[in-house]
Design a protein around this motif. Structure first.
Motif, PDB file in Angstrom:
ATOM      1  N   MET A  76       0.843  -1.199   0.000  1.00 47.99           N
ATOM      2  CA  MET A  76       0.000   0.000   0.000  1.00 47.99           C
ATOM      3  C   MET A  76       0.875   1.244   0.000  1.00 47.99           C
ATOM      4  O   MET A  76       1.949   1.256   0.597  1.00 47.99           O
ATOM      5  CB  MET A  76      -0.915   0.014   1.230  1.00 47.99           C
ATOM      6  CG  MET A  76      -1.748  -1.252   1.393  1.00 47.99           C
ATOM      7  SD  MET A  76      -2.568  -1.372   3.005  1.00 47.99           S
ATOM      8  CE  MET A  76      -3.781  -0.079   2.834  1.00 47.99           C
ATOM      9  N   SER A  77       0.392   2.286  -0.679  1.00 46.35           N
ATOM     10  CA  SER A  77       1.150   3.541  -0.745  1.00 46.35           C
ATOM     11  C   SER A  77       0.498   4.647   0.055  1.00 46.35           C
ATOM     12  O   SER A  77       1.040   5.741   0.161  1.00 46.35           O
ATOM     13  CB  SER A  77       1.286   4.002  -2.208  1.00 46.35           C
ATOM     14  OG  SER A  77       0.007   4.234  -2.775  1.00 46.35           O
ATOM     15  N   GLN A  78      -0.687   4.378   0.646  1.00 41.62           N
ATOM     16  CA  GLN A  78      -1.377   5.373   1.461  1.00 41.62           C
ATOM     17  C   GLN A  78      -1.776   4.782   2.794  1.00 41.62           C
ATOM     18  O   GLN A  78      -2.090   3.595   2.894  1.00 41.62           O
ATOM     19  CB  GLN A  78      -2.631   5.889   0.749  1.00 41.62           C
ATOM     20  CG  GLN A  78      -2.346   6.837  -0.406  1.00 41.62           C
ATOM     21  CD  GLN A  78      -3.626   7.406  -0.978  1.00 41.62           C
ATOM     22  OE1 GLN A  78      -4.683   6.799  -0.880  1.00 41.62           O
ATOM     23  NE2 GLN A  78      -3.531   8.580  -1.573  1.00 41.62           N
ATOM     24  N   GLY A  79      -1.746   5.634   3.818  1.00 44.20           N
ATOM     25  CA  GLY A  79      -2.160   5.195   5.140  1.00 44.20           C
ATOM     26  C   GLY A  79      -3.467   5.856   5.530  1.00 44.20           C
ATOM     27  O   GLY A  79      -3.607   7.076   5.439  1.00 44.20           O
ATOM     28  N   ILE A  80      -4.442   5.051   5.944  1.00 47.15           N
ATOM     29  CA  ILE A  80      -5.739   5.572   6.368  1.00 47.15           C
ATOM     30  C   ILE A  80      -5.910   5.256   7.844  1.00 47.15           C
ATOM     31  O   ILE A  80      -5.884   4.091   8.247  1.00 47.15           O
ATOM     32  CB  ILE A  80      -6.904   4.948   5.570  1.00 47.15           C
ATOM     33  CG1 ILE A  80      -6.737   5.200   4.080  1.00 47.15           C
ATOM     34  CG2 ILE A  80      -8.234   5.498   6.078  1.00 47.15           C
ATOM     35  CD1 ILE A  80      -6.897   6.635   3.660  1.00 47.15           C
ATOM     36  N   MET A  81      -6.089   6.291   8.655  1.00 49.16           N
ATOM     37  CA  MET A  81      -6.315   6.104  10.082  1.00 49.16           C
ATOM     38  C   MET A  81      -7.807   6.135  10.339  1.00 49.16           C
ATOM     39  O   MET A  81      -8.463   7.156  10.121  1.00 49.16           O
ATOM     40  CB  MET A  81      -5.607   7.194  10.887  1.00 49.16           C
ATOM     41  CG  MET A  81      -4.091   7.091  10.828  1.00 49.16           C
ATOM     42  SD  MET A  81      -3.266   8.128  12.047  1.00 49.16           S
ATOM     43  CE  MET A  81      -3.589   9.747  11.368  1.00 49.16           C
ATOM     44  N   SER A  82      -8.347   4.990  10.790  1.00 46.33           N
ATOM     45  CA  SER A  82      -9.784   4.869  11.042  1.00 46.33           C
ATOM     46  C   SER A  82      -9.986   3.908  12.213  1.00 46.33           C
ATOM     47  O   SER A  82      -9.999   2.702  12.034  1.00 46.33           O
ATOM     48  CB  SER A  82     -10.506   4.352   9.793  1.00 46.33           C
ATOM     49  OG  SER A  82     -11.870   4.172  10.050  1.00 46.33           O
ATOM     50  N   PRO A  83     -10.129   4.432  13.439  1.00 47.61           N
ATOM     51  CA  PRO A  83     -10.288   3.563  14.609  1.00 47.61           C
ATOM     52  C   PRO A  83     -11.488   2.646  14.484  1.00 47.61           C
ATOM     53  O   PRO A  83     -12.511   3.015  13.900  1.00 47.61           O
ATOM     54  CB  PRO A  83     -10.475   4.564  15.769  1.00 47.61           C
ATOM     55  CG  PRO A  83      -9.894   5.841  15.275  1.00 47.61           C
ATOM     56  CD  PRO A  83     -10.134   5.850  13.793  1.00 47.61           C
ATOM     57  N   SER A  84     -11.383   1.442  15.046  1.00 44.34           N
ATOM     58  CA  SER A  84     -12.465   0.457  14.946  1.00 44.34           C
ATOM     59  C   SER A  84     -13.730   0.948  15.631  1.00 44.34           C
ATOM     60  O   SER A  84     -14.836   0.623  15.212  1.00 44.34           O
ATOM     61  CB  SER A  84     -12.020  -0.871  15.568  1.00 44.34           C
ATOM     62  OG  SER A  84     -11.628  -0.676  16.925  1.00 44.34           O
ATOM     63  N   GLU A  85     -13.578   1.760  16.709  1.00 47.12           N
ATOM     64  CA  GLU A  85     -14.762   2.265  17.410  1.00 47.12           C
ATOM     65  C   GLU A  85     -15.331   3.512  16.749  1.00 47.12           C
ATOM     66  O   GLU A  85     -16.302   4.098  17.227  1.00 47.12           O
ATOM     67  CB  GLU A  85     -14.431   2.569  18.874  1.00 47.12           C
ATOM     68  CG  GLU A  85     -13.447   3.709  19.098  1.00 47.12           C
ATOM     69  CD  GLU A  85     -11.997   3.263  19.022  1.00 47.12           C
ATOM     70  OE1 GLU A  85     -11.134   4.047  19.432  1.00 47.12           O
ATOM     71  OE2 GLU A  85     -11.751   2.127  18.571  1.00 47.12           O
ATOM     72  N   GLY A  86     -14.736   3.924  15.637  1.00 49.35           N
ATOM     73  CA  GLY A  86     -15.236   5.084  14.908  1.00 49.35           C
ATOM     74  C   GLY A  86     -14.557   6.375  15.334  1.00 49.35           C
ATOM     75  O   GLY A  86     -13.951   6.470  16.403  1.00 49.35           O
TER      76      GLY A  86
END
Length: 479
Positions: free
Chosen positions: A234-244
């Motif tokens: 992957m060339s991009q990082g997406i920060m998305s917590p599991s609890e929203g």
């Protein structure tokens, strides 16, 4: 038909000004209390008017002796930019480089939310690291370089994780939606960071021993905030917590990343509530003084300039409503401005310029009427003759406003970028109250052109089409 349609111009403009005035003062809320349009009651007042909070920070003991004067000034600048992103423009920052102290004062009330959360975000180091594997929610407590010159992060249980990328490899961040439609933050890497992230995610998926740990854990100041499942390089990082993640949390996180990382950790020393410098009833006093001053101005203009003066009063009301709307956050593209005493001075100055514009126009029309011109000819010549004077005066104020916003505002704003060829040689000096003054002054000049120049002339030409309003005395001349 043309004459009849011309008569409706006055009523159309008055209706628009009436609606704008009502909404800008009263706002609009849904039956359940949700704010649809912000009004005067939603204005955030500055510390000098309604009080706020004062907090003193210092470097943690382990680094306090190593912090330089330049680092302290940079830290103050970063905190200033964070204030601007949180829409708190009436702040003050005092830097004591001798004792390594940063004292910030900013407006805040119970309605604004949790102040401790904001203080924590202001002083956060904001160091980002993406590590391979999962920590089980445990924080990263140490980092070191191994024999292969790889950065290794150690979590609280002693687990070791290879570091994929860090803050130095991140160029910017932006709010996005994840695959489930929830708020998330996308990291945009530098060329080196993109290559490192590709190698790390490729390594996680290439070797069987990582089959159960195909995750990248994103940490801020060592605290895990999001885990990303790795399905391939992957060339991009997406920060998305599991609890929203809420929209507010996503915005705060983007602000922390984009405004830069503090080079040292800060801890809170003192925290106190501060009272308003003008007293608890200052807002009421300001409102009464404004109404009285506006009434006196209107009385003078009507007595002195008659019909053009009355039209000018309506235009001034529209200008005042427009400025108030900009301050409160009425318009969707603007979040509002913290109103401090310098901001009040900006409003007064802007209204004064509006009065000046209407006086110049009224004088010119009266001169043309006394010369014997027809009412239409006098209005046309008076408006044309006054425009150059009004334009010159307002354009100089626009230049001053842009300079104030560019020099004393956040360095990533349009105004700062425009002035970069001139201001690059000077140190950045973000000062919220002066920046807010410049914003209000610019808004006032814009609405002066809209109301004092355009709307007032439409109304005056429309009224002159009525037979009973064509008396020469109504425009400053004799019969």
């Amino acid at each position: 038909m043309k004459k009849k349609s011309g008569r409706t111009g006055f009523f159309a403009v008055v209706l628009i000004i009436a609606v704008l005035t009502w909404l800008s003062f009263c706002g609009l809320r849904s039956p359940d209390g949700t704010v649809i349009v912000r009004g005067a009651g939603d204005i955030r007042w500055g510390v000098d008017i309604s009080g706020g909070v004062s907090v003193t920070f210092r470097p943690v003991d382990s680094v306090s002796e190593e912090v330089t004067t330049e680092q302290m000034r940079t830290a103050a600048q970063i905190i200033g930019m964070r204030f601007e992103d949180y829409n708190v423009s009436g702040y003050e920052i005092f830097t004591d480089t001798e004792n390594s102290r940063l004292t910030v004062s900013f407006p805040w009330s119970e309605e604004d939310g949790d102040v401790d959360r904001l203080v924590g975000q202001l002083s956060a180091t904001a160091h980002i690291s993406a590590i391979e594997g999962r920590t089980g929610g445990l924080p990263v407590v140490a980092t070191y370089i191994d024999d292969h010159e790889h950065a290794i992060a150690v979590d609280a249980s002693g687990g070791k994780h290879r570091v994929a990328v860090e803050s130095s490899n991140i160029e910017s961040a932006q709010r996005v939606r994840d695959k489930d439609g929830n708020a998330a933050v996308q990291l945009n890497f530098t060329d080196e960071g993109r290559q490192l992230f590709l190698e790390s995610t490729g390594r996680l998926t290439a070797f069987s021993e990582y089959s159960g740990e195909r995750y990248i854990t994103f940490c801020i100041d060592g605290k895990p905030i999001s885990e990303l499942h790795v399905g391939g390089a992957m060339s991009q990082g997406i920060m998305s917590p599991s609890e929203g993640m809420s929209e507010e949390d996503a915005g705060a996180l983007v602000s922390l990343i984009n405004n830069g990382e503090l080079s040292f950790s800060l801890e809170r020393m003192d925290y106190e509530r501060i009272d308003a410098a003008l007293g608890g009833r200052s807002v009421t006093v300001l409102l009464i003084a404004g109404i009285v001053a506006f009434a006196i101005i209107c009385l003078f203009m009507i007595v002195r300039y008659r019909l053009p003066g009355a039209v000018g009063c309506i235009a001034l009301l529209g200008q005042a409503a427009g400025i108030l709307a900009c301050v409160s956050g009425f318009f969707p593209f603007a979040d509002g401005i913290t109103l401090t005493l310098p901001g009040v001075a900006g409003i007064v100055l802007s209204i004064g310029m509006g009065v000046d514009a209407n006086i110049i126009t009224g004088e010119r029309i009266a001169e043309e009427v006394r010369k014997g011109k027809s009412i239409e000819g006098a209005i046309s010549a008076g408006c044309s003759g006054s425009f150059s004077s009004i334009f010159d005066g307002n354009i100089t104020v626009i230049i001053v406003s842009v300079i104030l916003m560019g020099v004393f505002g956040p360095p990533d704003t349009l105004w700062s970028l425009l002035l970069r060829p001139v201001t690059w040689m000077f140190p950045i000096s973000t000062t919220g109250s002066i920046y807010a003054f410049g914003c209000i002054l610019l808004a006032g000049v814009i609405f002066n052109f809209i109301m004092g120049v355009t709307a007032s002339r439409v109304m005056l030409r429309s009224l002159s089409a009525f037979r009973f309003l064509r008396g020469r005395k109504l425009y400053g001349g004799g019969e």
